[in-house]
Design a protein around this motif. Structure first.
Motif, PDB file in Angstrom:
ATOM      1  N   ALA A  77       3.935   9.747 -21.663  1.00  0.00           N
ATOM      2  CA  ALA A  77       3.256   9.023 -20.588  1.00  0.00           C
ATOM      3  C   ALA A  77       1.896   8.593 -21.079  1.00  0.00           C
ATOM      4  N   ASN A  78       1.399   7.494 -20.524  1.00  0.00           N
ATOM      5  CA  ASN A  78       0.049   7.028 -20.844  1.00  0.00           C
ATOM      6  C   ASN A  78      -0.191   6.955 -22.343  1.00  0.00           C
ATOM      7  N   ARG A  82      -4.278   1.838 -23.870  1.00  0.00           N
ATOM      8  CA  ARG A  82      -4.429   1.262 -22.541  1.00  0.00           C
ATOM      9  C   ARG A  82      -5.909   1.116 -22.217  1.00  0.00           C
ATOM     10  N   LYS A  85      -8.911   3.720 -23.254  1.00  0.00           N
ATOM     11  CA  LYS A  85      -9.261   4.893 -22.454  1.00  0.00           C
ATOM     12  C   LYS A  85      -9.335   6.163 -23.282  1.00  0.00           C
ATOM     13  N   ARG A 103      -1.145  11.361 -26.129  1.00  0.00           N
ATOM     14  CA  ARG A 103      -0.857  11.057 -24.724  1.00  0.00           C
ATOM     15  C   ARG A 103      -1.394  12.173 -23.832  1.00  0.00           C
ATOM     16  N   GLN A 104      -1.414  11.911 -22.545  1.00  0.00           N
ATOM     17  CA  GLN A 104      -1.840  12.922 -21.584  1.00  0.00           C
ATOM     18  C   GLN A 104      -0.658  13.820 -21.247  1.00  0.00           C
ATOM     19  N   ASP A 153       1.914  14.075 -11.109  1.00  0.00           N
ATOM     20  CA  ASP A 153       1.612  12.857 -11.873  1.00  0.00           C
ATOM     21  C   ASP A 153       0.113  12.561 -11.817  1.00  0.00           C
ATOM     22  N   TYR A 154      -0.450  12.718 -10.631  1.00  0.00           N
ATOM     23  CA  TYR A 154      -1.894  12.527 -10.475  1.00  0.00           C
ATOM     24  C   TYR A 154      -2.662  13.547 -11.312  1.00  0.00           C
ATOM     25  N   TYR A 155      -2.230  14.801 -11.257  1.00  0.00           N
ATOM     26  CA  TYR A 155      -2.893  15.876 -12.006  1.00  0.00           C
ATOM     27  C   TYR A 155      -2.905  15.562 -13.503  1.00  0.00           C
ATOM     28  N   LYS A 156      -1.802  15.012 -13.983  1.00  0.00           N
ATOM     29  CA  LYS A 156      -1.723  14.709 -15.405  1.00  0.00           C
ATOM     30  C   LYS A 156      -2.723  13.630 -15.818  1.00  0.00           C
ATOM     31  N   THR A 157      -3.015  12.704 -14.909  1.00  0.00           N
ATOM     32  CA  THR A 157      -3.965  11.642 -15.246  1.00  0.00           C
ATOM     33  C   THR A 157      -5.382  12.178 -15.426  1.00  0.00           C
ATOM     34  N   LEU A 158      -5.635  13.400 -14.960  1.00  0.00           N
ATOM     35  CA  LEU A 158      -6.965  14.009 -15.099  1.00  0.00           C
ATOM     36  C   LEU A 158      -7.128  14.756 -16.419  1.00  0.00           C
TER      37      LEU A 158
END
Length: 365
Positions: A77-78, A82, A85, A103-104, A153-158
């Motif tokens: 993911a990510n 991108r 970042k 990746r995250q 999913d949100y947690y992973k973006t952090l």
């Protein structure tokens, strides 16, 4: 073709449908509608079977809302590139051949507490290891319901991005003593590893009080004394509900965590020894995580000015420079009233013994 009204369920003469010309005025036969209803019922049945139970019962018989299964969230993911970042996260001390699959990722290890037992210092020490990446701030994902509801999913973006083979970590010092945190962590990853730092409980409570007072900048001078907050005026007993003392009840909180995780997944750090001998405690964490021992003794330099150990980090052109924790660390504790100290000692002594028996280890408290 026989277009008599008897071929339709509804009759225009009955006034149930308006008259219209063309295709829109045609009606479906009873057989076709029955077939559509059967198909819809079958589809609804199949969807019900495949839907996860979002409110299973917990050990106490109540209902808890779990997030969807996280299988797959540990996958790619990510990807890098991108918007640049990831550029600020790339570690310079990683060998080129190990810089793969950036990746995250969801964390494989959490520092769950406790507050004022050295969690901040541990984060800084572990950042010296090339195989560890740690989120820069406390995320309060598992202890704040509004954050937890945002999903994994949100947690992973952090999370900071990591290379393949690195361990992603996050530290929130309130996780250990906040109820419901343990089962939320379990719902994400049953094999999660946790690092728990503990410290002599009375000293930890006093340090907690000092930090709370320091943060209350507007009324700092009006903040009641530690003794006033810790003793109930009505009956003269210890106020066990005071937020600054609650994290020190290690036994009570540990019982909750051990309902979900075996002790082998929770590494306990002696916070008092971390101050005296940080290398020894960090070395034990490396072993717990299954990492090579790359944080060497020369990374810890005692500062006579600060009164505690600082880090020796890599500078420019292969040089080393000293980096210490923030000035808020190592605050001098006020003398606590002797009678209050005796009451706190009586309160914590049996709890400490229960904690020792629970984890199979003793501390000099």
């Amino acid at each position: 073709m026989n277009m008599s009204p008897s071929n339709y369920i509804y009759h225009e003469e009955a006034g149930l449908l308006p008259r219209a010309k063309g295709f829109c005025c045609r009606r479906f036969s009873k057989t076709k509608i029955l077939g559509l209803l059967c198909f819809g019922a079958l589809l609804l049945f199949l969807l019900t079977l495949s839907s996860p139970d979002l409110s299973p019962k917990d050990n106490y018989g109540g209902k808890r809302q779990l997030l969807p299964n996280v299988v797959g969230l540990f996958g790619p993911a990510n990807k890098p590139g991108r918007g640049g970042k990831f550029n600020t996260y790339i570690q310079s001390n990683i060998p080129v051949h190990k810089k793969t699959d950036l990746r995250q990722r969801l964390p494989q290890c959490l520092i769950i507490g406790v507050k004022k037992a050295g969690t901040g210092a541990m984060v800084q020490y572990l950042k010296l290891h090339p195989d560890i990446v740690i989120a820069d701030k406390e995320l309060n994902f598992f202890d704040y319901e509004r954050n937890f509801k945002l999903g994994f999913d949100y947690y992973k973006t952090l999370m900071p991005p990591s290379y393949e083979g690195q361990i992603t970590m996050e530290k929130t010092s309130n996780y250990f003593h906040n109820k419901d945190t343990e089962w939320r962590v379990y719902s994400m990853n049953t094999s999660m590893k946790m690092i728990l730092l503990v410290r002599e409980p009375i000293a930890r409570a006093v340090s907690d009080y000092l930090q709370r007072k320091q943060k209350d900048k507007s009324n700092k001078e009006l903040t009641p004394s530690f003794e006033e907050l810790i003793i109930r005026q009505k009956n003269g007993k210890i106020n066990e509900g005071y937020p600054g003392i609650r994290p020190s009840f290690y036994y009570k909180h540990m019982v909750r965590w051990l309902k979900y995780f075996p002790l082998t997944q929770i590494h306990i750090v002696d916070g008092d020894n971390l101050v005296r001998n940080p290398y020894e405690e960090v070395h034990a964490v490396e072993k717990f995580l299954g990492l090579p021992h790359l944080i060497t003794p020369d990374r810890f330099v005692f500062s006579d000015k600060k009164g505690f150990y600082c880090m020796s980090i890599d500078g420019v052109n292969g040089t080393r420079q000293e980096q210490c924790l923030s000035k808020g660390k190592g605050r001098k504790h006020p003398d606590v009233d002797k009678r209050v100290m005796e009451m706190l000692t009586d309160l914590f002594k049996p709890l400490n013994e229960q904690f020792y028996n629970l984890i199979g280890r003793k501390f000099n408290w």
